[in-house]
Motif scaffolding. Sequence first.
Motif, PDB file in Angstrom:
ATOM      1  N   ALA A 274       0.854  -1.191   0.000  1.00 42.60           N
ATOM      2  CA  ALA A 274       0.000   0.000   0.000  1.00 42.60           C
ATOM      3  C   ALA A 274       0.887   1.236   0.000  1.00 42.60           C
ATOM      4  CB  ALA A 274      -0.925   0.003   1.215  1.00 42.60           C
ATOM      5  N   PHE A 275       0.334   2.340  -0.504  1.00 47.01           N
ATOM      6  CA  PHE A 275       1.073   3.596  -0.597  1.00 47.01           C
ATOM      7  C   PHE A 275       0.424   4.630   0.304  1.00 47.01           C
ATOM      8  CE2 PHE A 275       1.745   7.800  -2.570  1.00 47.01           C
ATOM      9  CZ  PHE A 275       3.130   7.824  -2.627  1.00 47.01           C
ATOM     10  N   LEU A 276       1.211   5.264   1.150  1.00 51.37           N
ATOM     11  CA  LEU A 276       0.733   6.325   2.030  1.00 51.37           C
ATOM     12  C   LEU A 276       1.229   7.653   1.502  1.00 51.37           C
ATOM     13  CD1 LEU A 276      -0.649   7.336   4.598  1.00 51.37           C
ATOM     14  CD2 LEU A 276       1.450   6.822   5.857  1.00 51.37           C
ATOM     15  N   ASP A 277       0.316   8.490   1.016  1.00 51.80           N
ATOM     16  CA  ASP A 277       0.653   9.780   0.424  1.00 51.80           C
ATOM     17  C   ASP A 277       0.758  10.820   1.539  1.00 51.80           C
ATOM     18  OD1 ASP A 277       0.814  12.174  -0.959  1.00 51.80           O
ATOM     19  OD2 ASP A 277      -0.601  11.559  -2.521  1.00 51.80           O
ATOM     20  N   VAL A 278       1.973  11.039   2.042  1.00 54.04           N
ATOM     21  CA  VAL A 278       2.149  11.973   3.158  1.00 54.04           C
ATOM     22  C   VAL A 278       2.068  13.430   2.708  1.00 54.04           C
ATOM     23  CG1 VAL A 278       3.417  10.460   4.708  1.00 54.04           C
ATOM     24  CG2 VAL A 278       4.658  11.716   2.960  1.00 54.04           C
ATOM     25  N   GLU A 279       2.293  13.691   1.422  1.00 48.40           N
ATOM     26  CA  GLU A 279       2.128  15.058   0.935  1.00 48.40           C
ATOM     27  C   GLU A 279       0.654  15.445   0.998  1.00 48.40           C
ATOM     28  OE1 GLU A 279       2.908  18.848  -0.799  1.00 48.40           O
ATOM     29  OE2 GLU A 279       4.082  17.414   0.376  1.00 48.40           O
ATOM     30  N   ALA A 280      -0.222  14.556   0.518  1.00 49.06           N
ATOM     31  CA  ALA A 280      -1.665  14.823   0.597  1.00 49.06           C
ATOM     32  C   ALA A 280      -2.103  14.894   2.054  1.00 49.06           C
ATOM     33  CB  ALA A 280      -2.440  13.732  -0.143  1.00 49.06           C
ATOM     34  N   TRP A 281      -1.518  14.067   2.898  1.00 52.73           N
ATOM     35  CA  TRP A 281      -1.824  14.060   4.334  1.00 52.73           C
ATOM     36  C   TRP A 281      -1.506  15.428   4.940  1.00 52.73           C
ATOM     37  CZ3 TRP A 281       1.476  14.792   8.500  1.00 52.73           C
ATOM     38  CH2 TRP A 281       0.985  14.429   9.761  1.00 52.73           C
ATOM     39  N   PHE A 282      -0.348  15.979   4.602  1.00 53.36           N
ATOM     40  CA  PHE A 282       0.050  17.281   5.139  1.00 53.36           C
ATOM     41  C   PHE A 282      -0.884  18.378   4.632  1.00 53.36           C
ATOM     42  CE2 PHE A 282       2.229  21.319   4.864  1.00 53.36           C
ATOM     43  CZ  PHE A 282       2.824  21.449   6.104  1.00 53.36           C
ATOM     44  N   VAL A 283      -1.143  18.397   3.334  1.00 56.71           N
ATOM     45  CA  VAL A 283      -1.983  19.449   2.741  1.00 56.71           C
ATOM     46  C   VAL A 283      -3.382  19.418   3.328  1.00 56.71           C
ATOM     47  CG1 VAL A 283      -3.059  20.234   0.592  1.00 56.71           C
ATOM     48  CG2 VAL A 283      -0.633  19.570   0.619  1.00 56.71           C
ATOM     49  N   GLN A 284      -3.906  18.227   3.574  1.00 55.65           N
ATOM     50  CA  GLN A 284      -5.243  18.110   4.149  1.00 55.65           C
ATOM     51  C   GLN A 284      -5.324  18.776   5.517  1.00 55.65           C
ATOM     52  OE1 GLN A 284      -6.492  14.079   4.888  1.00 55.65           O
ATOM     53  NE2 GLN A 284      -8.652  14.624   5.084  1.00 55.65           N
ATOM     54  N   ARG A 285      -4.256  18.748   6.261  1.00 53.89           N
ATOM     55  CA  ARG A 285      -4.266  19.299   7.620  1.00 53.89           C
ATOM     56  C   ARG A 285      -3.795  20.748   7.684  1.00 53.89           C
ATOM     57  NH1 ARG A 285      -4.241  14.332   7.219  1.00 53.89           N
ATOM     58  NH2 ARG A 285      -5.151  12.918   8.792  1.00 53.89           N
ATOM     59  N   TRP A 286      -2.666  21.037   7.078  1.00 56.44           N
ATOM     60  CA  TRP A 286      -2.100  22.387   7.198  1.00 56.44           C
ATOM     61  C   TRP A 286      -2.225  23.223   5.928  1.00 56.44           C
ATOM     62  CZ3 TRP A 286       0.366  18.355   9.923  1.00 56.44           C
ATOM     63  CH2 TRP A 286       0.391  18.534  11.311  1.00 56.44           C
ATOM     64  N   GLY A 287      -2.671  22.606   4.835  1.00 53.90           N
ATOM     65  CA  GLY A 287      -2.782  23.361   3.600  1.00 53.90           C
ATOM     66  C   GLY A 287      -1.439  23.547   2.923  1.00 53.90           C
ATOM     67  N   GLU A 288      -1.321  24.611   2.154  1.00 55.92           N
ATOM     68  CA  GLU A 288      -0.095  24.856   1.405  1.00 55.92           C
ATOM     69  C   GLU A 288       0.123  26.352   1.226  1.00 55.92           C
ATOM     70  OE1 GLU A 288      -0.630  22.923  -2.362  1.00 55.92           O
ATOM     71  OE2 GLU A 288      -2.753  23.371  -2.366  1.00 55.92           O
ATOM     72  N   ARG A 289       1.157  26.708   0.521  1.00 58.31           N
ATOM     73  CA  ARG A 289       1.463  28.119   0.315  1.00 58.31           C
ATOM     74  C   ARG A 289       0.412  28.796  -0.564  1.00 58.31           C
ATOM     75  NH1 ARG A 289       7.814  29.506   0.006  1.00 58.31           N
ATOM     76  NH2 ARG A 289       8.681  27.789   1.237  1.00 58.31           N
ATOM     77  N   GLY A 290       0.391  30.126  -0.494  1.00 58.77           N
ATOM     78  CA  GLY A 290      -0.550  30.904  -1.281  1.00 58.77           C
ATOM     79  C   GLY A 290      -0.145  30.978  -2.739  1.00 58.77           C
ATOM     80  N   PRO A 291      -0.893  31.711  -3.553  1.00 59.18           N
ATOM     81  CA  PRO A 291      -0.670  31.751  -5.003  1.00 59.18           C
ATOM     82  C   PRO A 291       0.698  32.283  -5.417  1.00 59.18           C
ATOM     83  CG  PRO A 291      -2.260  33.423  -4.322  1.00 59.18           C
ATOM     84  CD  PRO A 291      -2.064  32.522  -3.161  1.00 59.18           C
ATOM     85  N   ASN A 292       1.341  33.068  -4.581  1.00 58.13           N
ATOM     86  CA  ASN A 292       2.661  33.609  -4.902  1.00 58.13           C
ATOM     87  C   ASN A 292       3.769  32.990  -4.048  1.00 58.13           C
ATOM     88  OD1 ASN A 292       1.797  35.498  -6.926  1.00 58.13           O
ATOM     89  ND2 ASN A 292       0.881  36.672  -5.247  1.00 58.13           N
TER      90      ASN A 292
END
Length: 364
Positions: A274-292
Amino acid sequence: MAASPNIEVMLARAVVVLAVLTVGVVAAWSDDVPAVPSASANTIPLAVLGDSNSHSYQDRTAFPAGTRERGGALRSRTFQWTEVLARLRGDEIDIGPWVLWGQPGWVALARELIGLPASRAPQKEDYLYNFANSGAACKNLMGERFGQRFRQAPRLVALMNREAERWRRGVVVISIGANDWNAWLDLQSHDPWAPELRRTIDYCTQQISAAISLIHASHPSTRILLVGLRTGADDPDNFDKYRSSFAMANIKKALAGANAELRKLALADPQRIAFLDVEAWFVQRWGERGPNGEPTYKTVTIASDLRVTNTAGDKPNNAVLKDGHAGVAANAMRAQSLVLRLREDFGLTLTPISNEEVARFLAP
């Protein structure tokens, strides 16, 4: 001027004596495996191959008293994800007893070269089945590219072979590659298709595939949870970099391509991998940078008095420790997600870790 026969003989004898002494020292360094209590039929054995993201924080050999690493003054209650699992689900998941065990890398390698078994390397204080060590890269899985001293997979399999029946229901978590991938973060921001990136992910994929094949050759029923890569651009130390939509879009493209290659390994054998997508896991909780590319992360509310932000600090309200590794709250949430993934992908009868449990665990 040529050395006299007597000097040549003396040198030869010295070399022989040194070789004998070296072999004696290496052979005398014990590889005795600590005693392992018999496991319940309902307990899931779990082993780890990886880097500093999986090396237990309470290891007093690697992180002696007074160190500023892994929580500094708060280290006694700062835990890595396996340490959280052992505390919250130790009756259902068996990572082995907590032991000081292993050999220096050169001893382990020398023992193998003269036909003797080698234990975990380097020596550390950790759970028996946790072979992850700080600084490890993909070369350390199988021992390629001068990674032999700390090669993990062959030595873990040798340990598993002593208890083959136990591992019929076991899981091996492979979480490695961050040190290989994030070394190219600047290049990713400029050229997501750079050949250096392609070579890096191809190499890591090959090494992970080889490790999986080695495990399944002796333990075909053992499941593998393969943890994906996460970008270092979200680390607080990098907030002043990559401040453009162009840079962040490139980093995302590069990471998506790398994780796609790792995901293929799981898709090729979904019953056992099985594959655990930790990038998606992080984004789901803390989000990501803004448009710039500006930091615009969310806050995770665990309890009324504990809100975790994507900031650096050793207190539990920080997602990242001062030394750049995941904080105790992030690791507790990761353990929570890992249990769910093992339930969903492999049908294991594990009790989910509730949000209330996480809050109680993190309470002062």
